[in-house]
Design a protein around this motif. Structure first.
Motif, PDB file in Angstrom:
ATOM      1  N   GLU A  19       6.317  -4.456   7.240  1.00 10.23           N
ATOM      2  CA  GLU A  19       6.059  -4.327   8.667  1.00 10.23           C
ATOM      3  C   GLU A  19       5.997  -5.718   9.297  1.00 10.23           C
ATOM      4  OE1 GLU A  19       6.025  -1.659  10.408  1.00 10.23           O
ATOM      5  OE2 GLU A  19       6.026  -0.142   8.834  1.00 10.23           O
ATOM      6  N   ARG A  67      -6.244   1.143  -1.458  1.00  7.24           N
ATOM      7  CA  ARG A  67      -6.773  -0.154  -1.035  1.00  7.24           C
ATOM      8  C   ARG A  67      -8.158  -0.433  -1.625  1.00  7.24           C
ATOM      9  NH1 ARG A  67      -6.600  -1.543   5.256  1.00  7.24           N
ATOM     10  NH2 ARG A  67      -8.251   0.023   5.345  1.00  7.24           N
ATOM     11  N   TYR A  86      -2.480  -7.497   0.883  1.00  8.83           N
ATOM     12  CA  TYR A  86      -1.832  -6.195   0.885  1.00  8.83           C
ATOM     13  C   TYR A  86      -1.117  -5.988   2.219  1.00  8.83           C
ATOM     14  CZ  TYR A  86      -6.334  -4.980   3.062  1.00  8.83           C
ATOM     15  OH  TYR A  86      -7.457  -4.954   3.846  1.00  8.83           O
ATOM     16  N   PRO A 139       7.420   4.470   2.655  1.00  8.56           N
ATOM     17  CA  PRO A 139       6.987   3.222   2.030  1.00  8.56           C
ATOM     18  C   PRO A 139       7.588   3.094   0.637  1.00  8.56           C
ATOM     19  CG  PRO A 139       5.231   4.844   1.902  1.00  8.56           C
ATOM     20  CD  PRO A 139       6.317   5.453   2.747  1.00  8.56           C
ATOM     21  N   ASP A 197       1.897  -3.142   4.458  1.00  5.25           N
ATOM     22  CA  ASP A 197       2.621  -1.874   4.560  1.00  5.25           C
ATOM     23  C   ASP A 197       4.125  -2.131   4.527  1.00  5.25           C
ATOM     24  OD1 ASP A 197       0.415   0.007   4.939  1.00  5.25           O
ATOM     25  OD2 ASP A 197       0.084  -1.053   6.824  1.00  5.25           O
ATOM     26  N   THR A 198       4.861  -1.173   4.012  1.00  7.76           N
ATOM     27  CA  THR A 198       6.321  -1.278   3.946  1.00  7.76           C
ATOM     28  C   THR A 198       6.960  -0.030   4.552  1.00  7.76           C
ATOM     29  OG1 THR A 198       6.392  -0.281   1.733  1.00  7.76           O
ATOM     30  CG2 THR A 198       6.252  -2.700   1.864  1.00  7.76           C
ATOM     31  N   ARG A 199       8.183  -0.188   4.975  1.00 11.71           N
ATOM     32  CA  ARG A 199       8.955   0.949   5.479  1.00 11.71           C
ATOM     33  C   ARG A 199      10.423   0.716   5.135  1.00 11.71           C
ATOM     34  NH1 ARG A 199       8.074   4.924   9.263  1.00 11.71           N
ATOM     35  NH2 ARG A 199       6.104   3.944   9.832  1.00 11.71           N
ATOM     36  N   LEU A 221       0.827  -1.194   0.000  1.00 10.90           N
ATOM     37  CA  LEU A 221       0.000   0.000   0.000  1.00 10.90           C
ATOM     38  C   LEU A 221       0.873   1.261   0.000  1.00 10.90           C
ATOM     39  CD1 LEU A 221      -2.734  -1.075   2.589  1.00 10.90           C
ATOM     40  CD2 LEU A 221      -2.869  -1.132   0.081  1.00 10.90           C
ATOM     41  N   SER A 222       0.424   2.255  -0.758  1.00 11.45           N
ATOM     42  CA  SER A 222       1.143   3.521  -0.858  1.00 11.45           C
ATOM     43  C   SER A 222       0.199   4.535  -1.484  1.00 11.45           C
ATOM     44  CB  SER A 222       2.400   3.371  -1.727  1.00 11.45           C
ATOM     45  OG  SER A 222       2.028   3.141  -3.080  1.00 11.45           O
TER      46      SER A 222
END
Length: 321
Positions: A226, A176, A193, A203, A195-197, A170-171
């Motif tokens: 995450e 979504r 789906y 993200p 989240d990324t960091r 997601l970004s």
């Protein structure tokens, strides 16, 4: 020409995963795109004039076309003029359309205004018909001209056709609600789906720079997912795939931006940039070779300035002939 996707339209996805045909767009307006650089940390400027950059980019592009064709991949080159305004990122067509074996083309809303100029369905359909493919049905998802939410096609959605699953980070470029809407309407069974960091705290801008899925393998930079979601993603992949974990440093060399294809003989190929090939370890390349011949391609100018690599340059073409 372009019609909204009917709410009752469900196109079941075929089990064909590796396309044997692709669409590519030459980088005639290619240069550093200031608009996309706001969230694309992979873009870097070079001390070259715009003319020098375009010359290098065009040489890399046509070298890639020739190399793929020499390996038996059907390449449709879609060209268009700059009359409607410059399109510095047009070389990355996989962000605005996708195709299906049922004969459908889906068009997607783009986040950056100058990238919305790339969405030219009439030109795409004409190029495909001239290449011997049946005229497709063209559908749009959301508002293409003035969107309030974005879903940048196979840039943000990694499709596992074998297992009818879509993976998505997601970004801003991956809404979504639009994601779920597409998955439902295109007939996928599941969407995962997450989240990324990255180490910068941001993200990842496109899922396809951190992740690639083939018929029997997956490459993923899972360390930026995450933690509470990471196991769910890996568990799903490990059920049917050889999973290759790459580091964030390898992701920066575009090891996640690769694509499995097949040629006219049905032989599997894995297209990747030369920088990605050099960044994979020997063991990682050994595993990948079990799933196709590795085809490294030098697109160093395009990936440095554009912030996208070989996979981004390939619009998979699943349309029937």
């Amino acid at each position: 020409m372009v019609a909204p996707i009917p709410r009752d339209t469900i196109n079941s996805q075929a089990t064909v995963h590796a396309a044997n045909a692709v669409v590519m767009v030459p980088p005639i307006d290619f240069k550093f795109n200031v608009e996309t650089s706001a969230d694309n940390e992979f873009q870097k400027s070079l001390t070259l004039s715009d003319a020098e950059i375009r010359t290098k980019a065009l040489n890399e592009f046509y070298g890639m076309v020739e190399l793929l064709r020499s390996h038996g991949v059907n390449v449709t080159v879609m060209d268009y003029s700059s009359e409607q305004g410059e399109t510095p990122d047009a070389v990355f067509p996989n962000n605005w359309f996708s195709t299906s074996i049922t004969g459908d083309i889906y068009l997607f809303p783009m986040a950056c205004e100058n990238r919305r100029r790339e969405v030219r369905s009439d030109t795409l359909v004409k190029a495909l018909r001239e290449s011997g493919f049946k005229a497709p049905k063209v559908h749009s998802l959301g508002d293409l001209n003035a969107p309030k939410a974005f879903l940048e096609s196979t840039g943000v959605m990694i499709m596992d056709h074998v297992n009818s699953t879509v993976y998505a980070a997601l970004s801003v470029r991956c809404d979504r609600d639009l994601l779920q809407q597409y998955v439902n309407r295109a007939g996928f069974k599941e969407v995962i789906y997450f989240d990324t960091r990255m180490s910068s705290g941001s993200p990842v801008y496109h899922t396809n720079v951190m992740m690639a899925v083939g018929e029997g393998f997956a490459v993923i930079c899972d360390e930026i997912i995450e933690e509470f979601e990471r196991r769910r993603v890996l568990n799903s992949l490990q059920k049917t795939k050889d999973v290759i974990s790459i580091s964030e440093e390898q992701m920066g060399q575009f090891c996640g931006n690769i694509l499995q294809l097949q040629n006219e003989k049905g032989e599997r190929l894995i297209a990747m940039s030369l920088s990605a090939y050099n960044a994979f370890t020997l063991e990682q390349k050994r595993v990948l070779r079990q799933h196709g011949k590795l085809v490294p391609i030098d697109v160093s100018t395009i990936e440095t300035i554009g912030g996208g690599s070989v996979r981004c340059m390939l619009g998979e073409n699943f349309l029937p002939r």
